[in-house]
Scaffold this motif. Structure first.
Motif, PDB file in Angstrom:
ATOM      1  N   ALA A 160       0.527  -1.085  -0.067  1.00 46.70           N
ATOM      2  CA  ALA A 160       0.096   0.018   0.327  1.00 46.70           C
ATOM      3  C   ALA A 160       1.318   1.398  -0.076  1.00 46.70           C
ATOM      4  O   ALA A 160       1.964   1.378   0.363  1.00 46.70           O
ATOM      5  N   THR A 161       0.744   2.525  -0.040  1.00 46.98           N
ATOM      6  CA  THR A 161       1.084   3.548  -0.280  1.00 46.98           C
ATOM      7  C   THR A 161       0.906   4.655   0.605  1.00 46.98           C
ATOM      8  O   THR A 161       1.443   5.406   1.231  1.00 46.98           O
ATOM      9  N   THR A 162      -0.470   3.688   1.799  1.00 46.44           N
ATOM     10  CA  THR A 162      -0.524   4.439   2.446  1.00 46.44           C
ATOM     11  C   THR A 162      -1.393   3.765   3.817  1.00 46.44           C
ATOM     12  O   THR A 162      -1.640   2.929   3.622  1.00 46.44           O
ATOM     13  N   ALA A 163      -0.540   4.528   5.027  1.00 47.17           N
ATOM     14  CA  ALA A 163      -0.972   4.115   5.918  1.00 47.17           C
ATOM     15  C   ALA A 163      -1.937   4.993   6.760  1.00 47.17           C
ATOM     16  O   ALA A 163      -1.915   5.860   6.339  1.00 47.17           O
ATOM     17  N   GLY A 164      -2.408   4.319   7.610  1.00 50.21           N
ATOM     18  CA  GLY A 164      -3.557   4.873   8.776  1.00 50.21           C
ATOM     19  C   GLY A 164      -4.311   4.260  10.044  1.00 50.21           C
ATOM     20  O   GLY A 164      -3.171   3.507  10.717  1.00 50.21           O
ATOM     21  N   ALA A 165      -5.055   5.736  10.899  1.00 53.48           N
ATOM     22  CA  ALA A 165      -5.278   4.912  11.810  1.00 53.48           C
ATOM     23  C   ALA A 165      -6.996   5.133  11.987  1.00 53.48           C
ATOM     24  O   ALA A 165      -7.343   5.990  11.188  1.00 53.48           O
ATOM     25  N   SER A 166      -7.769   4.366  12.856  1.00 51.27           N
ATOM     26  CA  SER A 166      -9.607   4.262  12.750  1.00 51.27           C
ATOM     27  C   SER A 166      -9.570   3.878  14.231  1.00 51.27           C
ATOM     28  O   SER A 166      -9.361   3.536  14.261  1.00 51.27           O
ATOM     29  N   VAL A 167     -10.747   4.634  14.329  1.00 51.10           N
ATOM     30  CA  VAL A 167     -11.335   4.914  15.557  1.00 51.10           C
ATOM     31  C   VAL A 167     -13.333   4.179  15.075  1.00 51.10           C
ATOM     32  O   VAL A 167     -13.720   4.674  13.672  1.00 51.10           O
ATOM     33  N   HIS A 168     -12.957   3.499  15.801  1.00 45.45           N
ATOM     34  CA  HIS A 168     -14.599   2.321  15.274  1.00 45.45           C
ATOM     35  C   HIS A 168     -15.410   2.687  16.609  1.00 45.45           C
ATOM     36  O   HIS A 168     -15.107   1.684  17.696  1.00 45.45           O
ATOM     37  N   PHE A 169     -16.862   2.334  16.671  1.00 50.91           N
ATOM     38  CA  PHE A 169     -17.397   1.452  17.579  1.00 50.91           C
ATOM     39  C   PHE A 169     -17.074   0.153  17.781  1.00 50.91           C
ATOM     40  O   PHE A 169     -17.291  -0.305  16.509  1.00 50.91           O
ATOM     41  N   VAL A 170     -16.898  -0.199  18.441  1.00 49.97           N
ATOM     42  CA  VAL A 170     -16.939  -2.420  18.410  1.00 49.97           C
ATOM     43  C   VAL A 170     -17.397  -3.041  18.161  1.00 49.97           C
ATOM     44  O   VAL A 170     -18.657  -2.918  18.780  1.00 49.97           O
TER      45      VAL A 170
END
Length: 231
Positions: A160-170
């Protein structure tokens, strides 16, 4: 789907939302949250930190900030019958022990921060909308693009060319609950799992997670076509 999620009450600095943080390790995200709470007039406070592992740095971080830290380990496998039924009973017994601590400290929202256990529907169903997680991966239509314990490693393996982080309800799945917010960053030449993972934590996770928790506590998170967004 979003109508199944009941968000916590709208809170204020005078009557903050009571958070319980679940960890399994060093607690760098916990440290960022506690520093954020100490440095700002937040509508939330951390009242207890629970680890499924003993002698981890995250419990020391909690103590340093004057927050109660409790280890709730899994009971030995030998206490349960062999096979799938025994394994499930063991998981449920552990979650019940965690729930008892949450109830004791009157926790209103659970924050998973490097917590390496997959929570069951038995634990989550009565708490949908009040358990959040951050995962080191960009988000797709059906959840994290790279779910599981090695989000950064899998991001690199996919070229992949981008990484990241995500906040979500479980939810009861693995990193597939409704998205609240996500940020990405371009992967730099020569980055490996350690260097990229550290950069995602420092540049994204440590500010994104507290900001989303702020928004939830202040009532600024609203349902939007199967996901959630921040007003």
């Amino acid at each position: 789907m979003s109508d199944l999620y009941i968000l916590p009450r709208v809170s204020s600095a005078n009557n903050p939302l009571r958070l319980g943080v679940l960890i399994s390790g060093s607690g760098s995200g916990l440290e960022a949250l506690l520093q954020h709470q100490e440095s700002n007039d937040c509508s939330h406070e951390t009242v207890v930190v629970i680890s499924d592992q003993s002698a981890v740095k995250g419990l020391d971080r909690a103590a340093k900030h004057g927050v109660v830290g409790i280890c709730v380990p899994l009971k030995p496998r030998s206490d349960f019958q062999v096979g799938p039924d025994g394994a499930r009973t063991r998981r449920l017994a552990h979650e019940q022990a965690v729930a008892e601590v949450l109830d004791e400290y009157r926790v209103e929202m659970v924050v998973c921060s490097g917590y390496m256990r997959i929570l069951t529907a038995d634990f989550l169903t009565p708490r949908l909308g009040r358990v959040v997680n951050i995962h080191p991966s960009p988000w797709g239509d059906d959840g994290a693009l790279y779910p599981g314990a090695h989000g950064v490693r899998d991001t690199l393996a996919a070229r992949a060319t981008t990484a990241g982080a995500s906040v979500h309800f479980v939810s009861a799945g693995v990193d597939d609950g409704p998205l609240i917010a996500s940020e990405t960053t371009a992967i730099q030449l020569g980055e490996d799992e350690d260097s990229l993972g550290e950069r995602v934590r420092v540049e994204i996770e440590h500010h994104l997670y507290p900001a989303v928790i702020d928004a939830i506590a202040e009532g600024r998170v609203v349902a939007d076509t199967g996901r959630f967004r921040i007003n």
